[in-house]
Design a protein around this motif. Structure first.
Motif, PDB file in Angstrom:
ATOM      1  N   LEU A  47       0.826  -1.208   0.000  1.00 52.18           N
ATOM      2  CA  LEU A  47       0.000   0.000   0.000  1.00 52.18           C
ATOM      3  C   LEU A  47       0.864   1.263   0.000  1.00 52.18           C
ATOM      4  CD1 LEU A  47      -2.620  -1.045   2.702  1.00 52.18           C
ATOM      5  CD2 LEU A  47      -2.830  -1.234   0.213  1.00 52.18           C
ATOM      6  N   PHE A  48       1.779   1.330   0.957  1.00 56.26           N
ATOM      7  CA  PHE A  48       2.635   2.507   1.111  1.00 56.26           C
ATOM      8  C   PHE A  48       4.026   2.062   1.548  1.00 56.26           C
ATOM      9  CE2 PHE A  48      -0.767   5.575   0.862  1.00 56.26           C
ATOM     10  CZ  PHE A  48      -1.867   4.930   1.410  1.00 56.26           C
ATOM     11  N   TYR A  49       5.017   2.858   1.179  1.00 54.52           N
ATOM     12  CA  TYR A  49       6.328   2.663   1.769  1.00 54.52           C
ATOM     13  C   TYR A  49       6.974   4.018   1.966  1.00 54.52           C
ATOM     14  CZ  TYR A  49       8.634   3.140  -2.830  1.00 54.52           C
ATOM     15  OH  TYR A  49       9.092   3.587  -4.041  1.00 54.52           O
ATOM     16  N   SER A  50       7.932   4.038   2.905  1.00 53.40           N
ATOM     17  CA  SER A  50       8.558   5.291   3.298  1.00 53.40           C
ATOM     18  C   SER A  50      10.041   5.058   3.537  1.00 53.40           C
ATOM     19  CB  SER A  50       7.911   5.824   4.585  1.00 53.40           C
ATOM     20  OG  SER A  50       8.646   6.928   5.091  1.00 53.40           O
ATOM     21  N   VAL A  51      10.856   5.916   2.948  1.00 50.29           N
ATOM     22  CA  VAL A  51      12.304   5.812   3.138  1.00 50.29           C
ATOM     23  C   VAL A  51      12.827   6.853   4.117  1.00 50.29           C
ATOM     24  CG1 VAL A  51      12.593   4.785   0.862  1.00 50.29           C
ATOM     25  CG2 VAL A  51      12.831   7.259   1.145  1.00 50.29           C
ATOM     26  N   GLY A  52      11.952   7.722   4.636  1.00 54.49           N
ATOM     27  CA  GLY A  52      12.381   8.723   5.599  1.00 54.49           C
ATOM     28  C   GLY A  52      11.187   9.495   6.145  1.00 54.49           C
ATOM     29  N   VAL A  60      -1.083   2.216  -4.328  1.00 55.33           N
ATOM     30  CA  VAL A  60      -2.431   1.898  -4.784  1.00 55.33           C
ATOM     31  C   VAL A  60      -3.350   3.073  -4.461  1.00 55.33           C
ATOM     32  CG1 VAL A  60      -4.348   0.295  -4.648  1.00 55.33           C
ATOM     33  CG2 VAL A  60      -2.018  -0.536  -4.297  1.00 55.33           C
ATOM     34  N   PRO A  61      -3.973   3.686  -5.474  1.00 57.01           N
ATOM     35  CA  PRO A  61      -4.892   4.795  -5.198  1.00 57.01           C
ATOM     36  C   PRO A  61      -6.153   4.296  -4.506  1.00 57.01           C
ATOM     37  CG  PRO A  61      -4.965   4.202  -7.513  1.00 57.01           C
ATOM     38  CD  PRO A  61      -3.843   3.399  -6.903  1.00 57.01           C
ATOM     39  N   GLN A  62      -6.477   4.859  -3.375  1.00 62.51           N
ATOM     40  CA  GLN A  62      -7.626   4.405  -2.609  1.00 62.51           C
ATOM     41  C   GLN A  62      -7.884   5.408  -1.516  1.00 62.51           C
ATOM     42  OE1 GLN A  62      -6.244   0.628  -1.140  1.00 62.51           O
ATOM     43  NE2 GLN A  62      -4.253   1.481  -0.788  1.00 62.51           N
ATOM     44  N   ASN A  63      -8.776   5.082  -0.619  1.00 58.61           N
ATOM     45  CA  ASN A  63      -9.135   6.049   0.414  1.00 58.61           C
ATOM     46  C   ASN A  63      -8.277   5.907   1.657  1.00 58.61           C
ATOM     47  OD1 ASN A  63     -10.295   3.570   1.150  1.00 58.61           O
ATOM     48  ND2 ASN A  63     -11.748   4.598   2.474  1.00 58.61           N
ATOM     49  N   LEU A  64      -7.120   5.283   1.523  1.00 63.80           N
ATOM     50  CA  LEU A  64      -6.202   5.163   2.641  1.00 63.80           C
ATOM     51  C   LEU A  64      -5.060   6.159   2.473  1.00 63.80           C
ATOM     52  CD1 LEU A  64      -5.920   1.272   2.838  1.00 63.80           C
ATOM     53  CD2 LEU A  64      -7.311   2.762   4.300  1.00 63.80           C
ATOM     54  N   SER A  65      -4.457   6.541   3.571  1.00 65.24           N
ATOM     55  CA  SER A  65      -3.280   7.401   3.542  1.00 65.24           C
ATOM     56  C   SER A  65      -2.312   6.928   4.609  1.00 65.24           C
ATOM     57  CB  SER A  65      -3.660   8.862   3.783  1.00 65.24           C
ATOM     58  OG  SER A  65      -4.236   9.012   5.079  1.00 65.24           O
ATOM     59  N   ALA A  66      -1.070   7.347   4.488  1.00 62.69           N
ATOM     60  CA  ALA A  66      -0.051   6.964   5.462  1.00 62.69           C
ATOM     61  C   ALA A  66       0.748   8.193   5.848  1.00 62.69           C
ATOM     62  CB  ALA A  66       0.870   5.881   4.897  1.00 62.69           C
ATOM     63  N   SER A  67       1.289   8.153   7.051  1.00 63.90           N
ATOM     64  CA  SER A  67       2.132   9.251   7.512  1.00 63.90           C
ATOM     65  C   SER A  67       3.270   8.685   8.330  1.00 63.90           C
ATOM     66  CB  SER A  67       1.326  10.253   8.343  1.00 63.90           C
ATOM     67  OG  SER A  67       0.793   9.631   9.506  1.00 63.90           O
ATOM     68  N   ARG A  68       4.365   9.422   8.342  1.00 64.90           N
ATOM     69  CA  ARG A  68       5.543   9.023   9.129  1.00 64.90           C
ATOM     70  C   ARG A  68       5.991  10.259   9.916  1.00 64.90           C
ATOM     71  NH1 ARG A  68      10.811   5.721   6.859  1.00 64.90           N
ATOM     72  NH2 ARG A  68      11.995   5.681   8.829  1.00 64.90           N
TER      73      ARG A  68
END
Lengths: 110, 110
Positions: A47-52, A60-68
């Motif tokens: 769904l999401f990945y983050s390197v920093g 994947v476009p959808q109604n989810l979001s991620a934060s770091r």
């Protein structure tokens, strides 16, 4: 040693309600962080990945979001859940190629 | 698609027999990893093989990689009932993303 914590382990949410799943990593710095979803008996969908911090890539476009918000904290959110958001959500981190997974969160949207 | 495809999707064997699972992919890779997932749990890293390696061993596990055929195999020797789980291959190819295959569900009968 490195550990990963993911919570809550299970939750049942009504359609249209918000979602927040949290993942924290201990014992390492600047890990790559990931959110995956797994439908019953199926493979893992990235769904999401983050390197920093503050760097989020959406797969994947959808109604989810991620934060770091912090180096070792990764949050998966939704403002309004859909029935199709039900599934098993896994947080993971990696350093030097090898991946480590949390125990997962079971989400049932009713 | 970068996704790995495991074969077979499901495998049922008797305790003591060997289990072989295959993973095929379509792009060049940095490394390929195999993970195990017990039902409803997180994934556990089993073994990593880099693109310049052809074979690796870890206990009862043997992994091979054929980059010319874009395929890998996981062999579990002398299987035990406790090996019952789903097994996934995961690819990394020049990015930080781990792309998982669809998995092989292994059932070892006592």
């Amino acid at each position: 040693s490195q550990t990963i914590h993911q919570w809550p382990a299970t939750l049942v949410q009504p359609v249209g309600s918000p979602l927040s799943l949290e993942c924290t990593v201990e014992g390492t710095s600047n890990p790559n962080l990931y959110w995956y979803r797994q439908a019953a008996g199926r493979g893992l969908q990235l769904l999401f990945y983050s390197v920093g911090i503050g760097q989020i890539s959406s797969e994947v476009p959808q109604n989810l979001s991620a934060s770091r918000p912090q180096d070792r904290q990764f949050i998966l959110s939704s403002k309004k859940l859909l029935l199709s958001d039900s599934g098993f959500y896994l947080c993971a981190w990696s350093v030097r190629d090898r991946g480590y997974f949390g125990e997962g969160s079971w989400l049932t949207v009713v | 698609s970068q996704q790995g495809e495991e074969d077979p999707q499901a495998l049922s064997i008797q305790e003591g027999e060997n289990a072989t699972m295959n993973c095929s992919y379509k792009t060049s890779i940095n490394n390929l990893q195999w993970y195990r997932q017990n039902s409803g749990r997180g994934l556990v890293h089993l073994i990593l093989i880099r693109s310049n390696e052809r074979e690796k061993h870890s206990g009862r596990l043997r992994v091979t990689l054929d980059t010319s055929k874009k395929s890998s195999s996981l062999l579990i020797t002398a299987s035990r009932a406790a090996d019952t789980a789903s097994y996934f291959c995961a690819l990394t190819s020049g990015t930080y993303k781990y792309i998982f295959g669809t998995g092989t569900r292994l059932k070892v009968l006592a």
